[in-house]
Design a protein around this motif. Structure first.
Motif, mmCIF file in Angstrom:
data_model
loop_
_atom_site.group_PDB
_atom_site.id
_atom_site.type_symbol
_atom_site.label_atom_id
_atom_site.label_comp_id
_atom_site.label_asym_id
_atom_site.label_seq_id
_atom_site.Cartn_x
_atom_site.Cartn_y
_atom_site.Cartn_z
ATOM 1 N N ASN A 1 -6.648 -8.074 10.277
ATOM 2 C CA ASN A 1 -7.546 -7.170 10.401
ATOM 3 C C ASN A 1 -6.929 -5.230 9.895
ATOM 4 O O ASN A 1 -6.446 -4.059 10.738
ATOM 5 C CB ASN A 1 -8.038 -6.779 11.835
ATOM 6 N N LEU A 2 -6.057 -6.063 8.957
ATOM 7 C CA LEU A 2 -4.787 -4.372 8.240
ATOM 8 C C LEU A 2 -6.040 -3.754 8.169
ATOM 9 O O LEU A 2 -7.176 -3.612 6.921
ATOM 10 C CB LEU A 2 -3.950 -4.916 7.021
ATOM 11 N N ASN A 3 -5.952 -2.048 8.895
ATOM 12 C CA ASN A 3 -7.235 -1.098 8.027
ATOM 13 C C ASN A 3 -6.632 -0.113 7.892
ATOM 14 O O ASN A 3 -7.407 0.938 8.686
ATOM 15 C CB ASN A 3 -7.921 -1.557 9.441
ATOM 16 N N LYS A 4 -5.759 0.469 7.166
ATOM 17 C CA LYS A 4 -5.266 0.906 6.911
ATOM 18 C C LYS A 4 -5.088 1.469 5.540
ATOM 19 O O LYS A 4 -5.821 0.630 4.610
ATOM 20 C CB LYS A 4 -3.391 1.552 7.207
ATOM 21 N N PRO A 5 -5.051 2.632 5.079
ATOM 22 C CA PRO A 5 -5.572 3.282 3.892
ATOM 23 C C PRO A 5 -4.667 1.934 3.020
ATOM 24 O O PRO A 5 -3.596 2.463 3.358
ATOM 25 C CB PRO A 5 -5.446 4.829 3.446
ATOM 26 N N LEU A 6 -4.891 1.667 1.452
ATOM 27 C CA LEU A 6 -3.547 0.951 0.475
ATOM 28 C C LEU A 6 -2.916 2.034 0.239
ATOM 29 O O LEU A 6 -1.788 1.298 0.361
ATOM 30 C CB LEU A 6 -4.412 -0.255 -0.450
ATOM 31 N N VAL A 7 -3.452 3.430 -0.035
ATOM 32 C CA VAL A 7 -1.909 4.137 -0.426
ATOM 33 C C VAL A 7 -0.314 3.635 0.732
ATOM 34 O O VAL A 7 0.602 3.988 0.320
ATOM 35 C CB VAL A 7 -2.214 5.512 -0.767
ATOM 36 N N GLU A 8 -0.666 4.293 1.909
ATOM 37 C CA GLU A 8 0.005 4.458 2.986
ATOM 38 C C GLU A 8 1.086 3.474 3.155
ATOM 39 O O GLU A 8 2.338 2.993 2.831
ATOM 40 C CB GLU A 8 -0.670 4.762 4.278
ATOM 41 N N LEU A 9 0.007 1.615 2.623
ATOM 42 C CA LEU A 9 1.027 0.061 3.070
ATOM 43 C C LEU A 9 1.534 0.229 1.923
ATOM 44 O O LEU A 9 2.821 0.065 2.374
ATOM 45 C CB LEU A 9 -0.190 -0.602 3.435
ATOM 46 N N PHE A 10 1.552 0.706 0.627
ATOM 47 C CA PHE A 10 2.497 0.515 -0.520
ATOM 48 C C PHE A 10 3.440 1.508 -0.200
ATOM 49 O O PHE A 10 4.257 1.154 -0.644
ATOM 50 C CB PHE A 10 1.618 0.349 -2.243
ATOM 51 N N HIS A 11 3.500 2.736 -0.005
ATOM 52 C CA HIS A 11 4.487 3.356 1.137
ATOM 53 C C HIS A 11 5.619 3.121 1.167
ATOM 54 O O HIS A 11 6.978 3.312 0.989
ATOM 55 C CB HIS A 11 3.677 4.470 1.103
ATOM 56 N N ASN A 12 5.004 2.237 2.465
ATOM 57 C CA ASN A 12 6.375 1.194 3.185
ATOM 58 C C ASN A 12 6.733 0.338 2.648
ATOM 59 O O ASN A 12 8.028 -0.483 3.553
ATOM 60 C CB ASN A 12 5.444 1.103 4.155
ATOM 61 N N LEU A 13 6.615 0.075 1.445
ATOM 62 C CA LEU A 13 6.684 -1.754 0.992
ATOM 63 C C LEU A 13 8.162 -1.494 -0.256
ATOM 64 O O LEU A 13 8.016 -0.708 -0.100
ATOM 65 C CB LEU A 13 6.183 -2.609 0.183
ATOM 66 N N SER A 14 9.013 -2.508 -0.585
ATOM 67 C CA SER A 14 10.285 -2.132 -0.807
ATOM 68 C C SER A 14 9.758 -2.305 -2.358
ATOM 69 O O SER A 14 9.057 -3.041 -3.348
ATOM 70 C CB SER A 14 10.921 -3.403 -1.254
ATOM 71 N N GLU A 15 10.332 -1.240 -3.556
ATOM 72 C CA GLU A 15 9.921 -1.747 -4.734
ATOM 73 C C GLU A 15 10.816 -2.330 -5.139
ATOM 74 O O GLU A 15 10.568 -2.508 -6.725
ATOM 75 C CB GLU A 15 10.447 -0.079 -4.976
ATOM 76 N N THR A 16 12.116 -2.769 -5.377
ATOM 77 C CA THR A 16 12.636 -3.902 -5.793
ATOM 78 C C THR A 16 12.620 -5.550 -5.471
ATOM 79 O O THR A 16 12.038 -5.343 -4.574
ATOM 80 C CB THR A 16 13.973 -3.944 -5.794
ATOM 81 N N TYR A 17 11.926 -6.514 -6.303
ATOM 82 C CA TYR A 17 12.369 -7.795 -6.039
ATOM 83 C C TYR A 17 10.595 -8.265 -5.250
ATOM 84 O O TYR A 17 11.496 -9.605 -5.784
ATOM 85 C CB TYR A 17 13.483 -7.871 -5.217
ATOM 86 N N THR A 18 9.705 -7.461 -4.712
ATOM 87 C CA THR A 18 8.730 -8.039 -4.348
ATOM 88 C C THR A 18 8.089 -9.005 -5.281
ATOM 89 O O THR A 18 7.219 -7.375 -6.909
ATOM 90 C CB THR A 18 7.956 -6.637 -3.751
ATOM 91 N N SER A 19 7.688 -10.002 -5.790
ATOM 92 C CA SER A 19 7.073 -9.722 -6.607
ATOM 93 C C SER A 19 6.210 -10.848 -6.694
ATOM 94 O O SER A 19 5.088 -10.580 -7.603
ATOM 95 C CB SER A 19 7.346 -11.510 -7.014
ATOM 96 N N THR A 20 5.590 -10.823 -5.782
ATOM 97 C CA THR A 20 4.270 -11.561 -5.584
ATOM 98 C C THR A 20 3.465 -11.381 -3.832
ATOM 99 O O THR A 20 4.210 -11.424 -2.631
ATOM 100 C CB THR A 20 4.540 -13.016 -4.934
ATOM 101 N N LEU A 21 2.394 -9.976 -3.788
ATOM 102 C CA LEU A 21 2.075 -9.719 -2.446
ATOM 103 C C LEU A 21 0.393 -9.857 -2.716
ATOM 104 O O LEU A 21 -0.527 -9.796 -3.379
ATOM 105 C CB LEU A 21 2.248 -8.156 -3.233
#
Length: 971
Positions: A319-339
């Motif tokens: 039930n994640l209900n935040k704006p997607l832009v905010e969620l992406f801001h909190n993720l690492s920029e490197t090595y994340t291959s599958t989300l």
């Protein structure tokens, strides 16, 4: 001299060679290295097994088989000759079953025992296994063991790996024995019931664990306390799987972050975790795979996760209900291959993902994203699979889509995409393997001579506009495995080249306007797994090659002619689903089913023009679950061979000309039946009592026949009608070969429907799990309605109309609380309508007409809402909505409203003047009482207590007088 030297040299070489040889072979003197005592133990073990595939043919007593160290699955010690490994894993064991012989106790040097994949028939794990004390590896995976796991396994203190996965009947009541396995590094108890144990403290004592899998173990954390995980950090654990349990957020997260501080893979999917995702996940410094799928987590992704370099993150179906832009801001920029953030409530516009330079697969489908796909998306060149389906993203597909040079899968189905797809969109996607543009407003305008730069495995264009003709560029796709162009506005004829695509196994062209004949290309057509050409305008006969598919769906066309040529096939067909319904097929049904389609699960030939008898060989289909032969011209008795189809769930033979008695074997042999429809035939005789053995029945339709005798009193044996539970709405099977193509549907479903008389009209029902009913109408049944009907509390419809039933309507009919349609019309029922009928709050259709019912219709909002035709033909019946009863105007009537309250009605002195005086007196008396009670506290208390005690009686009485008051003035 040279000869002697040569002989000595050869003897030396032979000696060296003999030292290097495995001792499992017979020595030069004929000595066998296998220890006789252990060989005999292995032979006793074999005698306890049933070896259908002759897997253990190398095990024997003959001279050529004396060396047990050479037997399949056996390994001996190179020096002592003792048996140290018994490895009959799933490569061999899928044909082995039986029991484990205690003779294995002779193998005291055994350190590796693998019996995975056996079928031990639901027996318990033998206790004596716990006394083979040198075991380091014990694998009993998928071996059909049930019952309690023996605590004697705690004696195996040398055990390093223990696997009991896949024995879903196993349970543990006391888990203390587990803590004695101090050497354990690998533990897999998937499917073992640990619900009755205090599991966590014992797991904490296994300090050397590397891999822990407790999936689907019915784990709860409501019994855990903080003391259970003090100083519980494990430096060795790198894999933890606690998926498919009942863990909540109360203590799970608290001990998890200590227990798995150094883990690199954590799976908590399919639990009941609630609340926000904790910041403490950022402390799991080695974590590179996190699976929180199918929980109840809400909020967003904590900033602490931005410190980790994930390989894979799956938080889908929460039930994640935040704006997607905010969620992406909190993720690492490197090595994340599958989300995977699909199936949440993420909102806002599509974010900028160009900074994720290693992102290969992104799933954002089934959210609340809005707006347009930004042009910057085209700069994320590392993306190979993109899923954006089921959002509210509008606009045109990116004009610069071709910059995704690494794209292997593009999935934008079920959005609000619009516009035209041209060659420019796809010109640079050389690595594209899967393309899904379904459920959009896209128009594919590609040149007829265009040659794509890619070779697709999967192409889904459902609900896209492809124009009237088949895309010719598909001829270049030699590796195409799945093609879905349903609902695509195609009005062409079937091209010959379509059948020669060498890899095509899934073809769905349904719901188009494809016309003409099916081409006869039997020599060019190869095997298909799935062919769906239903809901088109195809005509002419069905060519022989069309039957060379696992699923054949050709319903809702104009196909004609016979299908008897299926008997000309010289080999067994691997059809599982054959649906030729709603065509113009004719002739007799083939009588060659015994050798052709022994894997058939669904046979639907309804709504055609078939004639003749039901063939006897149809009974050879022992895997058949669904049989639809409705609305043809079939004659004769039901062949007794059908009793062999013991897997049948649905049998629909309605609207034919079948005769004879309903056979008793329907109840004794076809015990899995959930739907039986023999309506509109010429069956006669009594309903066989054995039909009461069909405990799974949810629809029984024997209407419009010539059945006689009484209604069975054992119908309350229909458990599915007594209990409130839903039934399966589809027939399912799994194709094991689909594992090589994970993008395709592995679980095949066929959704059945059934024709019933529903609320006075014939209609087909597809939601079979929601419809439960009995229709015995239009027969010659006699006697009374059995009282046992009232036990069927989940019955939705009951039709006993047009028979010769006598007696009263059952008094406790109000217990059938889910009833929506009740038709008892055109019988000889007598007596009063029971007051409990007023308790059926879901009743929307009622017909009691043309009986001999008497007395007054009970008062209720429900019963008075029906049209007077529901009660017509009962001359001694009165009350709304019929004429007023005489006692309503001239005498007292005591009415029982079904709740134990009786109200005496007497209105013979009541006139219009009475009501006027009553209203004036009420107003005057009311204000007098109010003033008095306001001044005197003790009177006020007594007054309110009095009205509290008789409140229910007053409400019922006033309701009756108000209704009469309205009637008087309207009259």
């Amino acid at each position: 001299m040279e000869l002697k030297r040569f002989i000595k040299l050869m003897n030396l070489l032979l000696f060296i060679f003999s030292l290097c040889m495995k001792p499992t072979s017979v020595s030069a003197s004929g000595e066998v290295m296998c220890i006789e005592r252990e060989r005999q133990a292995l032979l006793k073990f074999k005698r306890g097994l049933i070896d259908d595939g002759d897997i253990l043919s190398s095990w024997g007593s003959g001279k050529d088989k004396r060396e047990c160290c050479n037997w399949v699955g056996i390994k001996c010690n190179n020096e002592s000759g003792h048996v140290i490994q018994l490895d009959l894993n799933q490569l061999y064991a899928y044909q082995l079953r039986g029991k484990v012989s205690p003779a294995l106790l002779e193998l005291q040097h055994l350190n590796y025992l693998d019996l995975s994949g056996f079928d031990f028939g639901g027996s318990q794990i033998p206790k004596f296994i716990g006394y083979i004390k040198n075991l380091t590896d014990l694998n009993l995976r998928n071996s059909n063991f049930t019952g309690n796991v023996p605590c004697q396994l705690g004696n195996l203190t040398n055990l390093v790996r223990l696997n009991l996965n896949g024995n879903n009947g196993l349970r543990v009541k006391n888990i203390e024995w587990l803590s004695r396995l101090s050497s354990l590094k690998y533990l897999d108890l998937t499917g073992v019931n640990l619900n009755e144990t205090n599991w966590l403290p014992q797991i904490m004592k296994l300090r050397l664990l590397n891999i822990l899998t407790l999936s689907d173990c019915q784990l709860h954390d409501n019994t855990l306390s903080a003391i259970d995980f003090v100083n519980s950090s494990f430096s060795s654990l790198y894999y933890l799987d606690l998926s498919k349990n009942y863990l909540t957020s109360s203590f799970t997260f608290q001990w998890l972050f200590n227990f798995t501080r150094y883990a690199n893979r954590v799976d908590l999917s399919r639990n009941q975790l609630d609340g926000p995702i904790p910041d403490a996940f950022g402390e799991l410094i080695s974590l590179d795979e996190l699976n929180l799928k199918e929980n109840m987590l809400h909020g967003g992704i904590p900033k602490s996760l931005g410190n980790l370099s994930f390989y894979s993150v799956d938080i889908s179906k929460n039930n994640l209900n935040k704006p997607l832009v905010e969620l992406f801001h909190n993720l690492s920029e490197t090595y994340t291959s599958t989300l995977d953030l699909s199936y949440n409530q993420l909102s806002g516009p599509f974010p900028d993902i160009t900074r994720f330079s290693y992102l290969i697969e992104l799933r954002l489908n089934n959210n609340h994203l809005r707006g347009f796909i930004p042009q910057s998306l085209g700069q994320a060149s590392s993306i190979e699979n993109l899923y954006l389906s089921h959002n509210q993203i509008g606009g045109k597909l990116l004009s610069n889509l071709s910059v995704f040079s690494q794209l292997e899968g593009l999935y934008v189905d079920s959005n609000s995409m619009e516009g035209t797809i041209t060659e420019d969109h796809l010109s640079n996607l050389a690595k594209l393997v899967e393309l899904d543009l379904s459920f959009n407003s896209l128009y594919l305008k590609l040149r007829s001579d265009w040659v794509p730069p890619f070779q697709l495995d999967v192409l889904r264009l459902k609900h896209c506009n492809l124009g009237h003709h088949f895309p010719k560029w598909l001829q270049t796709q030699y590796g195409l495995y799945e093609l879905d162009m349903s609902f695509a506005s195609i009005s062409d004829t079937l091209p010959n080249w379509l059948w020669s695509l060498p890899s095509l196994e899934w073809l769905n062209l349904s719901h188009n306007n494809i016309g003409g004949r099916m081409p006869d290309l039997s020599s060019e057509f190869h095997f298909h797994k799935f062919t769906d050409l239903s809901y088109n305008n195809l005509s002419g006969p069905i060519p022989l090659y069309a039957f060379r598919s696992m699923e054949v769906q050709l319903s809702k066309n104009m196909l004609s002619g016979s299908i008897s040529h299926i008997c000309r096939i010289s080999y067994s067909i691997d059809i599982k689903i054959l649906d030729l319904s709603d065509n113009q097929l004719s002739g007799e049904l083939p009588d060659c089913w015994m050798n052709k389609t022994d894997h058939l699960i669904v046979l639907n030939l309804a709504n055609n023009r078939f004639c003749g008898k039901i063939p006897y060989t149809l009974g050879a289909l022992d895997q058949l679950q669904t049989l639809h032969l409705r609305n043809n011209s079939l004659i004769g008795d039901l062949p007794s061979s059908l009793r062999k189809c013991m897997e049948l769930r649905i049998i629909d033979l309605g609207e034919n000309k079948l005769t004879g008695n309903i056979p008793a074997w329907i109840g004794t042999h076809l015990r899995n039946l959930s739907i039986v429809s023999l309506r509109f035939n010429k069956f006669q005789g009594n309903i066989p009592p054995t039909i009461c053995q069909l405990t799974n029945i949810q629809i029984l339709d024997l209407s419009r026949n010539n059945l006689s005798g009484k209604i069975l009193q054992c119908l309350n044996n229909f458990t599915s009608m007594v209990q409130r539970n839903s039934s399966a709405e589809s027939t399912e099977f799994i194709d094991p070969d689909d594992k090589y193509f994970p993008s395709t549907i592995m679980l095949h479903r066929y959704f059945d429907n059934i024709l019933v008389q529903w609320k006075g009209k014939e209609s087909e029902h597809g939601k079979l799990g929601l419809v439960k009913g009995i229709d015995l109408s239009s027969n010659k049944l006699v006697g009374t309605i059995p009282q046992q009907f009232s036990d069927m509390r989940s019955l939705v419809f009951l039709n006993l109309s047009r028979n010769h039933l006598t007696g009263n309507i059952i008094s406790n009919i109000g217990q059938m609380e889910t009833l929506e349609w009740l038709d008892l019309s055109r019988n000889h029922l007598s007596g009063e309508i029971p007051n409990s009928l007023a308790l059926l709050h879901f009743l929307s259709v009622l017909d009691l007409s043309y009986n001999n019912l008497t007395g007054k219709i009970p008062l209720s909002t429900q019963l008075q809402s029906f049209n007077s035709s529901a009660y017509a033909g009962n001359n001694q019946l009165c009350g709304l909505p019929l004429v007023e009863c005489p006692e309503d105007a001239h005498g007292p009537v005591v009415t029982d409203h079904g709740n134990g309250n009786s109200v005496e009605e007497d209105d013979k002195f009541i006139t219009r003047e009475f009501y006027i005086c009553m209203a004036f007196g009420f107003i005057t008396g009311f204000w007098a009482i109010v003033c008095t009670l306001y001044l005197k506290h003790s009177w006020r208390s007594t007054y309110f207590n009095f009205w509290k005690n008789i409140g229910d009686w007053t409400c019922v009485t006033m309701a009756i007088y108000v209704r009469r008051f309205k009637r008087k003035f309207q009259g």
